[in-house]
Design a protein around this motif. Structure first.
Motif, PDB file in Angstrom:
ATOM      1  N   PHE A  10      -4.043  -0.506  -5.009  1.00 49.15           N
ATOM      2  CA  PHE A  10      -2.892   0.032  -5.738  1.00 49.15           C
ATOM      3  C   PHE A  10      -2.080   0.955  -4.832  1.00 49.15           C
ATOM      4  N   ALA A  11      -2.768   1.830  -4.109  1.00 49.20           N
ATOM      5  CA  ALA A  11      -2.067   2.828  -3.290  1.00 49.20           C
ATOM      6  C   ALA A  11      -1.275   2.185  -2.161  1.00 49.20           C
ATOM      7  N   GLY A  18       8.325   7.840  -3.715  1.00 53.25           N
ATOM      8  CA  GLY A  18       8.603   8.949  -2.807  1.00 53.25           C
ATOM      9  C   GLY A  18       8.749   8.516  -1.359  1.00 53.25           C
ATOM     10  N   VAL A  19       8.882   9.516  -0.501  1.00 53.67           N
ATOM     11  CA  VAL A  19       9.034   9.245   0.929  1.00 53.67           C
ATOM     12  C   VAL A  19       7.843   9.812   1.699  1.00 53.67           C
ATOM     13  N   THR A  69       8.213   4.876   0.304  1.00 52.14           N
ATOM     14  CA  THR A  69       6.966   4.446   0.934  1.00 52.14           C
ATOM     15  C   THR A  69       5.883   4.188  -0.102  1.00 52.14           C
ATOM     16  N   SER A  70       4.882   3.439   0.294  1.00 48.91           N
ATOM     17  CA  SER A  70       3.727   3.271  -0.595  1.00 48.91           C
ATOM     18  C   SER A  70       2.940   4.586  -0.606  1.00 48.91           C
ATOM     19  N   VAL A  81      -0.011   5.369  -0.371  1.00 51.92           N
ATOM     20  CA  VAL A  81      -1.135   5.581   0.548  1.00 51.92           C
ATOM     21  C   VAL A  81      -0.740   6.527   1.691  1.00 51.92           C
ATOM     22  N   HIS A  82       0.581   6.703   1.898  1.00 45.77           N
ATOM     23  CA  HIS A  82       1.026   7.607   2.959  1.00 45.77           C
ATOM     24  C   HIS A  82       1.060   9.066   2.545  1.00 45.77           C
ATOM     25  N   HIS A  83       0.939   9.356   1.255  1.00 50.45           N
ATOM     26  CA  HIS A  83       1.019  10.748   0.806  1.00 50.45           C
ATOM     27  C   HIS A  83      -0.323  11.462   1.037  1.00 50.45           C
ATOM     28  N   PRO A  84      -0.292  12.648   1.660  1.00 55.34           N
ATOM     29  CA  PRO A  84      -1.557  13.328   1.965  1.00 55.34           C
ATOM     30  C   PRO A  84      -2.456  13.532   0.744  1.00 55.34           C
TER      31      PRO A  84
END
Lengths: 598, 598
Positions: free
Chosen positions: A322-323, A329-330, A340-341, A343-346
């Motif tokens: 899913f992630a 978001g960016v 972005t997907s 999975v890039h968010h901390p």
């Protein structure tokens, strides 16, 4: 919709780490070549993904159904999947050749079983319980019981259940009331069982032509308490001396529980002897039933820990997919690159890395305990057998408690990664959470496991075995400190973890009265899980580094092992200090309230 | 079966601790005498226990139902309960007299709202959302909107909803696509809204004669991103200029979600403009919708935190009643006294004390934030108003995130206290867990709250407000250290907690780039929750000790406050060290994996 792919690389890595190469060289495991094991895992992965996983969500949605005559109907596809399971020989895989098994190491059977639990935990409970019944009969059954029942249970043509709980007797088995009366009219060693059992998993179904209920009950001359409990084998369909099936026995499912999860697994109230007495035979000696049942329970506890690993893996895969797909978001490290997907968010990474690192640690620990079981059974050296046995005893409650806590936490994070979608049942993430929840309760609640760990596994041998483990941890710590930078950076934190385990153990040994020990038991078990799981993560990192340097294996897999080990050190190991402080705070504030203040 | 009794003593204690005596003395709150407030809470407790709690479990079992024409049917009893709620004047309680409210301090309204959330969280979501709509209209509505809508919303004759989410726009509202076209044919300031919204709580029902949807959409000339979002008021039934009801608007529920919990609350997919355009009016300035919605969101976030408190209290009461009733095993401190209720077992105590202490801490924190809201609105002194406003801003994400984490953890422990019974739906413990789960997701996930805390509440003012809070914590610490032994014993641990908060704040200020800040945000929010909740537990202990010495109040209640404070210090405060270490580990291991390794 959830899909599942058996994580063969991770499983193979954990098997190697647990010592499979040594075990495969032991007498009796001559056939267990690396190629064979790899082929077995691959085929199991196909079966799990292709046959069991597809009926996981539908099984949850449909649930089970009880006819007034006591017949239980499982969800669509369960019977067909079971038939295919037997046909492919999966049921007999983990057993010894002398009883019809395939002679593979137990740890390989455990890895295969992880696949069943991950693919379809509710369905997989049935063979899991059959395994426990086989262990108990093998250890304590009469020759006749073994001859008649074992081949059928090993093939899976018949299944097994565990009948412990009664409504007034849950964690406290001393309160059992089910009765067994000798029935000399029916033959020597035959009894009539009467009473009601609750929470009987797969207590009835049409997967198999017979169901072998292992039932705890009291003989007429039984002393009170746990020393007056005997174990009986009560088949659903009576079995003639030649092994052929006779008439129906006086046992049936009288209701099904409506549960939070594992809807595909019927949880039955079983009535014994409504029409005069269910006919059963004694397993083991009179009044020794609890010990016999614990043979089954110990095996089952490892397998329940494995459910934690399996459901964690399933939830992780679900959330990671899913992630990688969900765009919101960016990327904070590159805001100009557009949306972005996630999975890039901390913060999403934090959840995914927690899921992944804890799953790997719980798998490493569970496989390691299973490897101890193999060594304890099969090693030619008495000393090695004995030490493996002690290690297994020590770790069994940790595996059960900690791996199931991990399974729940990971499936809970899986819901969170999905955001609002995670709360919608069709997404499937919530099912993992609901299914995982039971594993912290059944086969002895995690609180009971923690008390078992402290009182029977640490205090009883005055800390001998836990100190042996700590000594091994210190060896790993020394190797880590001597390793290249990235590994050595984890050494200080791992050193603190070992110190926390040692100091809390010392505190327990100095406060060896039940109130103090029980007050400290849960934090100690959680600390122990992080320390033991973390130890194996550190060993895994050292091995991954060695392989990378030697050019052995898939570099991506090995580099991801280093990443999860570092994350475990950064984000999981710090919690041992909190558990240590909580445990060592003692029972004063815990017990300060009067009962009527609650 | 769960029952619920409003914990009036605990609520009153938390109100006093939050500063109610000072607030009740502010201009506008002249009627808020201690006797009146006590009477209000007592009556609210009766209503919650007698009217709302009894339909909590049945509402979960029955769920909601959608007719093809978009009509939503709530579970049995919801409509009758709502009618009684309005009749008793509960809906208008928290609002100012000038719009038809009763002029009580907001913090009292929050205490009353805790009772609704605890008694029946799914049902209580409807008035909760109406409150948010009132806040948004009060702050941003036109005079005409206020004149027509506010009286009906305040009385509860009409209800409100929040329409933010679209399937591609969850946490990321910049991706919204719903459109609003000016409709000059219908009058100035009138728009036609088209598009679909998901996850709309109480999007349709028959509780009220009209539903006021607050909808985020884009005007034709809107810039992209969050700066192009406007807020519209779209009634279910059109409203004539004289306030009378007209025809149906072009908005309807087109499906209901099948959720893990809050089954008694319809979660709708809402279709706007299927027949040409739903008619709505602009709230606030064009393209300023997000700011207007945040007026509503901030209020809602405190109320969602309150759901955490309410569900925790409910789960605690449920588990404590079971633990006092359920007999298993013997008391380890007095084994010869025979079998005992499980409340005597240290490991069960650990669960109950954790439940109780965390519930009290979350309540103290939530009420304290609500008191800041009162001070920010009503204090005659500019400086006090401003500082209260800063404190409220800082704490809002902590209240939302931490109190809902507490609500879930406590309801999870509630299941565990029940053992196997907890997994059976009829017991009701699992419903609390399922209901509580959503509160960590909606109104901004707890990950989003944590990012808000770090980026907008800590970094933006360079730590000014958090340092002001830390200074107050140090004053409490000094008082604690000077207090009698039992209190002073908590000072060293509380000192470490403050140090952990301060050190992690310093680290954040030194690492004020988004990747680092976001990597640290969740551990920081959890640390903050323990520190802020713990601070108020320490203040509570000091106050309880003062009252005991002065002979004021019920000694049992006060002694239990001392006990939970000590337990919180022993068993919760140690976790700040772990969160500090995790936060300060930085993003390296968190971000080490390549996307395709997952």
């Amino acid at each position: 919709m959830s899909t599942y792919t058996a994580p063969l690389d991770d499983m193979q890595f954990a098997l190697d780490l647990a010592g499979l190469p040594e075990i495969a060289g032991l007498p009796g495991f001559e056939d267990a070549t690396p190629d064979l094991i790899a082929a077995v895992l691959e085929e199991a992965g196909k079966f799990g993904a292709g046959v069991l996983a597809p009926i996981n969500e539908s099984g949850d949605r449909q649930g089970c159904r009880l006819d007034p005559d006591g017949t239980v109907h499982l969800p669509d596809g369960a019977i067909e999947a079971y038939a295919q399971f037997l046909e492919a020989g999966w049921n007999s895989l983990p057993f010894k050749p002398e009883i019809g098994g395939q002679g593979l190491p137990g740890v390989v059977g455990v890895a295969v079983s992880e696949i069943w639990q991950a693919a379809n935990m509710a369905w997989a409970l049935c063979p899991l319980l059959t395994t426990g019944a086989i262990e108990a009969l093998q250890a304590h059954g009469t020759d006749e019981q073994k001859a008649i029942y074992l081949p059928k249970l090993v093939s899976g043509e018949w299944t097994g259940t565990m009948n412990l709980t009664e409504s007034q007797a849950g964690s406290d088995l001393s309160a059992l009331r089910c009765k067994a009366e000798p029935a000399p009219d029916l033959g020597e060693g035959v009894y009539r069982i009467t009473g009601q059992k609750i929470f009987i998993t797969h207590g009835d179904h049409a997967l198999a032509e017979n169901i072998c209920h292992l039932v705890l009950a009291r003989l007429p001359d039984a002393p009170p308490g746990v020393k007056g409990i005997s174990l009986f084998l009560v088949p659903k369909i009576l079995v003639n001396p030649d092994g052929s099936l006779g008439g129906k026995n006086d046992v049936k499912a009288v209701s099904l529980e409506h549960k939070l999860g594992i809807h595909g697994s019927p949880t039955c109230v079983m009535a014994y002897g409504d029409e005069g007495g269910a006919i059963g035979t004694l397993i083991g000696a009179p009044h020794q039933g609890l010990g016999c049942m614990f043979t089954m329970m110990n095996n089952a506890r490892l397998n329940i820990g494995l459910q934690g690993v399996g459901i964690a893996e399933r939830a992780y895969q679900h959330a990671a997919a899913f992630a990688k797909d969900r765009v919101q978001g960016v990327d904070v490290t590159d805001p100009k690159s557009g949306r972005t997907s996630i999975v890039h968010h901390p913060d999403v990474r934090r959840m995914l890395m927690t899921m992944r690192a804890k799953t790997e640690a719980a798998r490493a620990l569970t496989y390691y305990a299973a490897a101890c079981m193999d060594l304890a059974h099969a090693h030619p050296d008495d000393t090695r057998r004995e030490s493996a046995h002690h290690r297994l005893d020590l770790l069994t409650p940790v595996v059960k408690a900690w791996s199931t806590e991990v399974g729940f936490e990971v499936s809970d994070l899986g819901v969170q990664v999905h955001g609002g979608t995670g709360y919608i049942e069709e997404t499937g993430a919530a099912q993992h959470l609901r299914d995982a929840r039971i594993s912290r309760i059944y086969e002895g609640t995690n609180g009971i496991q923690a008390i078992d760990l402290v009182s029977r596994k640490v205090l009883r041998d005055k800390g001998h075995e836990v100190h042996a483990l700590i000594a091994e941890m210190r060896e790993t710590h020394a190797a880590l400190a001597d390793a290249p930078n990235e590994l050595a950076a984890m050494a200080p934190r791992f050193g603190i973890v070992i110190d926390d385990l040692e100091a809390t153990t010392t505190w327990l040994l100095e406060h060896a009265i039940p109130e103090d020990a029980q007050a400290a038991s849960t934090p100690y078990a959680l600390l122990f899980g992080i320390a033991a799981g973390g130890w194996l993560m550190m060993k895994g990192a050292l091995e991954a580094q060695r392989r990378l340097e030697a050019g052995e294996g898939n570099p991506t897999v090995l580099k991801s092992k280093l990443a999860t080990a570092r994350f475990f050190a950064d984000a999981q190991m710090p919690f041992t200090g909190a558990h240590r402080a909580t445990a060592m705070a003692g029972p004063d504030s815990l017990m300060a309230m009067e009962e009527d203040w609650f």
